[in-house]
Structure formats: C-alpha cells, structure tokens
Design a protein around this motif. Structure first.
Motif, PDB file in Angstrom:
ATOM      1  N   VAL A 371     -11.832  44.575  21.139  1.00 51.99           N
ATOM      2  CA  VAL A 371     -12.408  44.500  19.791  1.00 51.99           C
ATOM      3  C   VAL A 371     -12.009  43.194  19.112  1.00 51.99           C
ATOM      4  CG1 VAL A 371     -12.271  45.469  17.458  1.00 51.99           C
ATOM      5  CG2 VAL A 371     -12.613  46.991  19.405  1.00 51.99           C
ATOM      6  N   ALA A 402     -14.318  50.217  20.212  1.00 49.66           N
ATOM      7  CA  ALA A 402     -13.758  50.857  19.012  1.00 49.66           C
ATOM      8  C   ALA A 402     -13.835  52.383  19.135  1.00 49.66           C
ATOM      9  CB  ALA A 402     -14.502  50.384  17.774  1.00 49.66           C
ATOM     10  N   THR A 410     -13.558  50.525  12.409  1.00 47.68           N
ATOM     11  CA  THR A 410     -14.256  49.444  13.113  1.00 47.68           C
ATOM     12  C   THR A 410     -15.561  49.971  13.702  1.00 47.68           C
ATOM     13  OG1 THR A 410     -12.105  48.518  13.665  1.00 47.68           O
ATOM     14  CG2 THR A 410     -13.986  47.681  14.900  1.00 47.68           C
TER      15      THR A 410
END
Ligand SMILES: [Fe+2]
Length: 445
Positions: A371, A402, A410
């Motif tokens: 991420v 995520a 996120t």
C-alpha cells in the motif's frame, strides 16, 4: 518528385516503391497486416528509398522489444546511406534516438516533424505512440488536434487523426469530445481499431458496461480481422466482463482472443495478458496454468530492462506463476537500468521499481508495504506510460492489499474514489461493499 498518399515528398523515383510504401502507411495507421513486409517490398523496388528505411526503423523501435535491435540497426544503417529529404532524415534521427534510449528526444523530434509537415501522418502517429509510452497525456491530445488543420473532413487521413485525438481527449478526461471524435472516425472507417479503442476507453473510464460491451462485441467483425492490435481491444472487452463479474467470459476471452497463442513473445501482447491475469489473481480467481505459460513467454525479455512498464508486467507474470527467482532477476535488471540512466532509467527509478517492489511485497503478504509504495508512486505513475485504464492495476492492487491487510480506512478511501469515478460500475460497487464490511468488522472488534 513523387509524393506519398498524404502529399509528402518522397525520396524515390520508383512509383512501384511508392505504391508499396503507401500500402505500408495504410497498414501502419490501421495496425493491420504486416507493414514491415510492405516496407520491405517498397525497398525491394528501390533500396535507396530512405523514407521507407526510416519508417521501418521507426516501427521497429516502438515495439519496445530488444529482439528487434538488429533489424533496427540494419534499417538505420541502410537509411543513412540512402536518399533522404530533410523530413525523412528527421524521421531517421527520431528512430535513432529511440534505438539509443532517448525516448523523449525521439518523440519530440517526431512531433516537430508533424508540426512543420502537418500532412505527415506517419510522424504524427509515431509521435502519438511515443507520447503513449511516455505518458505525455496532453500531447496525446494536442499533436493530433494541431494536425487536423491540414485535412478536410472526409479526406483520406482526416478520420485517422480524429481517432488519435479521441484517445488523447479521453486520457485528458474530455470524455464527451473523445466519444464524438472516436465514433465519427469509426463511422468513416470501421476497420480503425485505434478509434474503436478510444471509445472503448471512454466507456471503461465511465464504468459504462451498457455502452462498452456492445461497442466492442458487436463491431468486432470490422476491427478485429487482420488487426495486430485486436488483442488489446479484446482485453478491453474482458475488463468490462470482469467489471460485470462474468469470470467465465473473461477466461474465454483470455484463451481465445487476448492470448490465443500462449507461447507468443510479442511484448505488447504479454503486457495485456499479465494485466488481465493479475486482475483475476487480485479477485481470487483460479487461473489454472495460465500464469505459468505466460511467465515462460516473458522469460526471454525478463532481463532486457529497456522499458519499465514492460518490466512490471513481466514481474506480474513471474509472481503469479510463483517464480520468485525470475521476479528477482527482473528487479535486478531494473536496478541496472537505473544505474545506466537515460529515459528508462528515470522511469524505472521514479515509477517502475517502486511499483515492482510493491507487487513483490503484495505477493509475499507484506500488504502494508505494498500500500505504502503504490500510494507514494501512483500520482507520478503516468511517467512510465500506458493509459489510465492500464495503470488502474496499481489502484486495484493497493485496494486489495488494504483489504487483505486489514487497513479499513485505506480500503474505503480507494473504493470511494473508484465509485465516485464509476458510479455505474458493478465492480466498484463490490469493492466498496468489501471495504465497508472491513470497516464494520474493525469497528466491532
Ligand atoms: Fe487501451
């Protein structure tokens, strides 16, 4: 003095050579048949036709494949010893720039040829393709718009500029004008796969499956036969089926249209195959031995490191096939490209390598790292080229990282962004639900 089909002076006195050259121009603009064979036929008629050598070199360098190095060098050598007018000499220099890794210089040179010679549609197309590889979005739109001044609607070449402009307009977010230009171009010549493709992008960006699926599926008999670009339009159709959740259709298209020859080593085909299988992989779809076959095909170019965008797609295939050592070899080659510098060194340093490391991290279950690296790179990712639709794989990978890593905020953020762009997209809806469920679980814990 003889002139080509658009009226540009050509450095040959052989009408037979020029006829073959004009045929090649037609094939190149439509991405059909074998334009190299047509150029070779022109050169068989007149080996001193420098413009044909330059066109040949220009076509070869834009395959972004080291396998064509020798043929490119041969074309450059023969071209420089042949008859060339100033415009053709500039074409040859642009191909030389590309061959030596100066992609920006080569593309800028081609665009300047097109500005000074607005009826040189070969220069315009090569510049357009160069802008695509370099992610020069406004130039994808603006060079074709500039060239339109030299053609009247309905004249040979006009619709072809519209098709290029349509793609550039789409990449700049002007979907309404892109749709109009693209559809007009296809109406003028239904074989124009690039114009079909521009409208396919509009539908993809809007998440409009209702318009997008029939646009590609119902007109394929015009754009697909003999097209060297058809696999990419089929790839777009597969994306729309994936959006609808119809995995069976996606796999069928993969096997029959996107990857009909599992051993093909054509780089641009491999890119689409990797991009489709990786999306399926993210969605948890079992793809059988397809990754293994694809990884085997990527083996040859896995260490070439001449274009970072390709390298990332090679890595996707290697990771999907569980070939960690091959992925590492490509990473090492990418680090070598950074050390060598040049345009690809820059693209690799700023975009390709951090993304490749992110994908490796994803596969290893290091979702936080995946991420972070994608989030930090996504905003500049156009610098390693491709389209918005192709680079969507970055957001999808970050979103799935995520979800898997339990980063609820996120995941919700990426999903919300997607749904805002594509409110009609079932896929965006599914991802949004998954993100919300993760958040609910996190709150309940
Ligand atoms: Fe595309």
């Amino acid at each position: 003095m003889l002139k080509d089909r658009y009226g540009n002076p050509a450095s040959t006195n052989s009408q037979a050579a020029l006829d073959k050259y004009n045929e090649a121009l037609d094939l190149i603009r439509l991405y059909r048949g074998d334009p190299i064979a047509a150029l070779d036929a022109a050169l068989a008629e007149d080996p001193d036709f420098g413009g044909a050598w330059a066109a040949r070199a220009g076509l070869l360098v834009q395959q972004t494949d080291k396998a064509y190095e020798e043929e490119t060098a041969k074309s450059l050598r023969a071209g420089s010893a042949a008859n060339l007018n100033d415009r053709e000499r500039a074409h040859l220099k642009a191909a030389q720039d590309w061959a030596e890794g100066r992609y920006h210089d080569g593309t800028a040179r081609l665009a300047r040829i097109a500005q000074e010679n607005p009826r040189d549609l070969l220069a315009l197309q090569y510049a357009h393709v160069g802008c695509f590889f370099l992610g020069l979005q406004s130039e994808l739109r603006d060079w074709p718009l500039q060239a339109m001044r030299a053609f009247k609607p309905g004249e040979d070449g006009y619709s072809y500029i519209q098709g290029m402009a349509a793609f550039g307009l789409e990449e700049c977010g002007d979907y309404a004008r892109a749709d109009i230009y693209g559809r007009q171009a296809v109406e003028a010549d239904p074989r124009d796969g690039w114009a079909v493709h521009a409208v396919a992008h509009v539908n993809e960006m809007r998440g409009d499956l209702g318009a997008g699926i029939p646009w590609l599926a119902d007109n394929a008999q015009h754009w697909a036969p003999e097209s060297g670009f058809a696999y990419h339009n089929w790839w777009h159709l597969a994306l729309l089926y994936l959006d609808r959740g119809d995995v069976g259709q996606v796999l069928k298209l993969y096997d029959e249209k996107v990857r009909p020859n599992p051993d093909s080593q054509v780089i641009l085909e491999g890119v689409d195959a990797s991009a489709l299988l990786w999306r399926l992989h993210l969605e948890g779809v079992e793809v059988g031995d397809r990754f293994e076959a694809l990884a085997a095909a990527w083996q040859r170019a896995g260490e070439d490191a001449i274009y970072a965008f390709n390298d990332l797609h090679a890595i996707m295939a290697f990771l999907g096939a569980g070939r960690g050592a091959d992925a590492e070899r490509t990473l090492k080659a990418m680090r070598g490209a950074i050390a060598r510098g040049g345009d690809n060194g820059y693209m690799t340093r700023k975009v390709g390598l951090p993304l490749a490391e992110a994908f490796v991290a994803f596969e290893a279950g290091r979702y936080g790292e995946a991420v972070e690296k994608i989030a930090a790179t996504r905003g500049v990712a156009q610098r390693f080229g491709g389209s918005h639709a192709q680079r969507d794989i970055l957001t999808l990978t970050a979103l799935h990282a995520a979800l898997r890593g339990g980063f609820a905020n996120t995941a919700e953020a990426f999903a919300a962004e997607r749904l805002a762009h594509k409110p009609q997209s079932p896929w965006a809806g599914r991802l949004s639900r998954q993100a919300r469920e993760l958040s609910a679980k996190a709150r309940a814990a």
